[in-house]
Design a protein around this motif. Sequence first.
Motif, mmCIF file in Angstrom:
data_model
loop_
_atom_site.group_PDB
_atom_site.id
_atom_site.type_symbol
_atom_site.label_atom_id
_atom_site.label_comp_id
_atom_site.label_asym_id
_atom_site.label_seq_id
_atom_site.Cartn_x
_atom_site.Cartn_y
_atom_site.Cartn_z
ATOM 1 N N TYR A 159 0.783 -1.196 0.105
ATOM 2 C CA TYR A 159 0.150 -0.165 0.051
ATOM 3 C C TYR A 159 0.875 1.318 -0.151
ATOM 4 O O TYR A 159 0.551 2.327 -0.735
ATOM 5 C CB TYR A 159 -1.051 -0.008 1.203
ATOM 6 N N PHE A 160 1.915 1.497 0.723
ATOM 7 C CA PHE A 160 2.669 2.444 0.978
ATOM 8 C C PHE A 160 3.499 2.762 -0.476
ATOM 9 O O PHE A 160 3.529 3.781 -0.840
ATOM 10 C CB PHE A 160 3.884 2.033 2.253
ATOM 11 N N VAL A 161 4.123 1.799 -1.149
ATOM 12 C CA VAL A 161 4.780 1.916 -2.403
ATOM 13 C C VAL A 161 3.593 2.458 -3.509
ATOM 14 O O VAL A 161 4.017 3.036 -4.172
ATOM 15 C CB VAL A 161 5.185 0.733 -2.772
ATOM 16 N N TYR A 207 0.757 3.931 -3.056
ATOM 17 C CA TYR A 207 0.572 5.504 -2.718
ATOM 18 C C TYR A 207 1.582 6.396 -2.972
ATOM 19 O O TYR A 207 1.462 7.724 -3.227
ATOM 20 C CB TYR A 207 -0.216 5.709 -1.491
ATOM 21 N N SER A 208 2.813 6.057 -2.815
ATOM 22 C CA SER A 208 4.077 6.867 -2.979
ATOM 23 C C SER A 208 4.275 6.973 -4.407
ATOM 24 O O SER A 208 4.488 8.104 -4.919
ATOM 25 C CB SER A 208 5.219 6.089 -2.348
ATOM 26 N N PHE A 209 4.107 5.982 -5.073
ATOM 27 C CA PHE A 209 3.931 6.089 -6.735
ATOM 28 C C PHE A 209 2.791 6.837 -7.078
ATOM 29 O O PHE A 209 3.073 8.031 -7.979
ATOM 30 C CB PHE A 209 3.930 4.980 -7.397
ATOM 31 N N LEU A 210 1.727 6.905 -6.723
ATOM 32 C CA LEU A 210 0.547 7.832 -7.091
ATOM 33 C C LEU A 210 0.704 9.199 -6.620
ATOM 34 O O LEU A 210 0.677 10.279 -7.701
ATOM 35 C CB LEU A 210 -0.775 7.398 -6.553
ATOM 36 N N GLY A 211 1.499 9.195 -5.587
ATOM 37 C CA GLY A 211 1.781 10.707 -5.180
ATOM 38 C C GLY A 211 2.739 11.447 -5.862
ATOM 39 O O GLY A 211 2.967 12.646 -6.383
ATOM 40 N N TRP A 212 3.877 10.441 -6.375
ATOM 41 C CA TRP A 212 4.774 11.081 -7.223
ATOM 42 C C TRP A 212 4.260 11.683 -8.539
ATOM 43 O O TRP A 212 4.459 12.467 -9.102
ATOM 44 C CB TRP A 212 5.765 10.121 -7.310
ATOM 45 N N CYS A 213 3.247 10.664 -9.133
ATOM 46 C CA CYS A 213 2.471 10.970 -10.393
ATOM 47 C C CYS A 213 1.827 12.464 -10.287
ATOM 48 O O CYS A 213 2.022 13.151 -11.159
ATOM 49 C CB CYS A 213 1.641 9.929 -10.741
ATOM 50 N N CYS A 214 1.147 12.643 -9.101
ATOM 51 C CA CYS A 214 0.368 13.872 -8.940
ATOM 52 C C CYS A 214 1.473 15.076 -8.821
ATOM 53 O O CYS A 214 1.195 15.976 -9.477
ATOM 54 C CB CYS A 214 -0.475 13.673 -7.596
ATOM 55 N N GLU A 215 2.257 14.878 -8.048
ATOM 56 C CA GLU A 215 3.320 15.988 -7.975
ATOM 57 C C GLU A 215 4.047 16.224 -9.403
ATOM 58 O O GLU A 215 4.259 17.450 -9.411
ATOM 59 C CB GLU A 215 4.677 15.733 -6.804
ATOM 60 N N ILE A 229 6.352 10.533 1.371
ATOM 61 C CA ILE A 229 5.303 11.338 2.179
ATOM 62 C C ILE A 229 3.894 11.084 1.911
ATOM 63 O O ILE A 229 2.983 11.035 2.796
ATOM 64 C CB ILE A 229 5.698 13.118 2.351
ATOM 65 N N TYR A 230 3.911 10.853 0.440
ATOM 66 C CA TYR A 230 2.470 10.611 0.161
ATOM 67 C C TYR A 230 1.904 9.224 0.737
ATOM 68 O O TYR A 230 0.897 8.909 1.261
ATOM 69 C CB TYR A 230 2.159 10.753 -1.319
ATOM 70 N N GLY A 231 2.799 7.926 0.825
ATOM 71 C CA GLY A 231 2.622 6.768 1.242
ATOM 72 C C GLY A 231 2.338 6.878 2.654
ATOM 73 O O GLY A 231 1.436 6.384 2.971
ATOM 74 N N CYS A 232 3.194 7.583 3.479
ATOM 75 C CA CYS A 232 2.775 7.929 4.848
ATOM 76 C C CYS A 232 1.541 8.303 5.268
ATOM 77 O O CYS A 232 0.826 7.775 6.024
ATOM 78 C CB CYS A 232 4.108 8.681 5.646
ATOM 79 N N LEU A 236 -5.857 6.465 6.334
ATOM 80 C CA LEU A 236 -6.596 5.107 6.108
ATOM 81 C C LEU A 236 -6.648 4.545 7.639
ATOM 82 O O LEU A 236 -7.893 3.778 7.875
ATOM 83 C CB LEU A 236 -5.719 3.949 5.509
ATOM 84 N N PHE A 237 -5.784 4.461 8.506
ATOM 85 C CA PHE A 237 -5.824 3.912 9.773
ATOM 86 C C PHE A 237 -6.130 4.554 10.994
ATOM 87 O O PHE A 237 -6.484 4.137 11.810
ATOM 88 C CB PHE A 237 -4.610 3.027 9.840
#
Length: 312
Positions: A10-12, A14-22, A46-49, A55-56
């Motif tokens: 999950y972390f990876v 969301y980190s990738f999707l955050g990179w795409c957005c940025e 930072i997006y993965g975190c 979520l939690f």
Amino acid sequence: MPYIVTLFLYFVVYSFLGWCCETVYCSTIQKHFVNRGFLYGPLCPIYGCGALLVLFLLRDVSDSLVPLFLSGLVVTTVLEYLTSVLMEKLFHMKWWDYSHLPFNINGRVCLLNSCEFGALSVFVVRVLHPAIVGLVDRLSVMAAWIVAIVLLAVILTDTVITVRGLLILKGKLDDIYDRIEEIRLKTEEGSEKLRLALTEKGDDVRRSIRGRTDELKESLAVRVEILQGDYEQYKERMAQSGEELQKNVEEGREESRRKLAALKERIQSLDTSRIAYRHMFRAFPNLRISQNERFSAQLRDKLEYFHKSKEK
């Protein structure tokens, strides 16, 4: 599938999707491709975190839109602020600055970004995460382990290389600023010594003249000659003192010249071919070196010139 593996995947993601957005956002603004993110690879940790925290931590309010939005806003804002403080402490660099935007806190967070992250939190919890859960669940246990191990090895390698490059740069910059401060203090010390010496000589002359006032009244003609002699003595002493002061000043200047020359060589020795430096300034256009913003701009220009010359 082990829970820790699932969290890591999950972390990876969301980190990738955050990179795409940025990357899309910054590339659109700057009108050229920007590999946004702290690491070289296509990840913004930072997006993965942030996604995992949302979520939690916000499971109890996930069914209520407004509480979810406000809670997500708070959680992501706190995370962004703490990340900014931590990275600045570690590397003596300010990676982003929102001081030009309204309702900001120390330039580290701002209301606009916080609202965007709040809305993004709602989208992640309500829409995106269920799809990602289904995607991850399709992996077999063995496949999930293999993917997780490979990705972990790549991320750790990327992190080590990035941090090492930045620490090398930090060490060189700290040395440069120490030299600058030493030269500044030496210059101030020399100026203060010169001021005190001149003040002391002036006080001696004034005290001598005041002490001889009464004597001048008693015998003006004789005292004129004495005063003339004293004046010549003072003039000679002042000339000697001036020569000594001038000598000290010249010695101080020569020492400052040597230190400035060494400092210039130190600055020029910064290896602008290091990909770590180029990536850092290109990924974070508003990056500021804490001790000296003007020097950070000069270093950015130097790196940009090197990059363009390599492209030709």
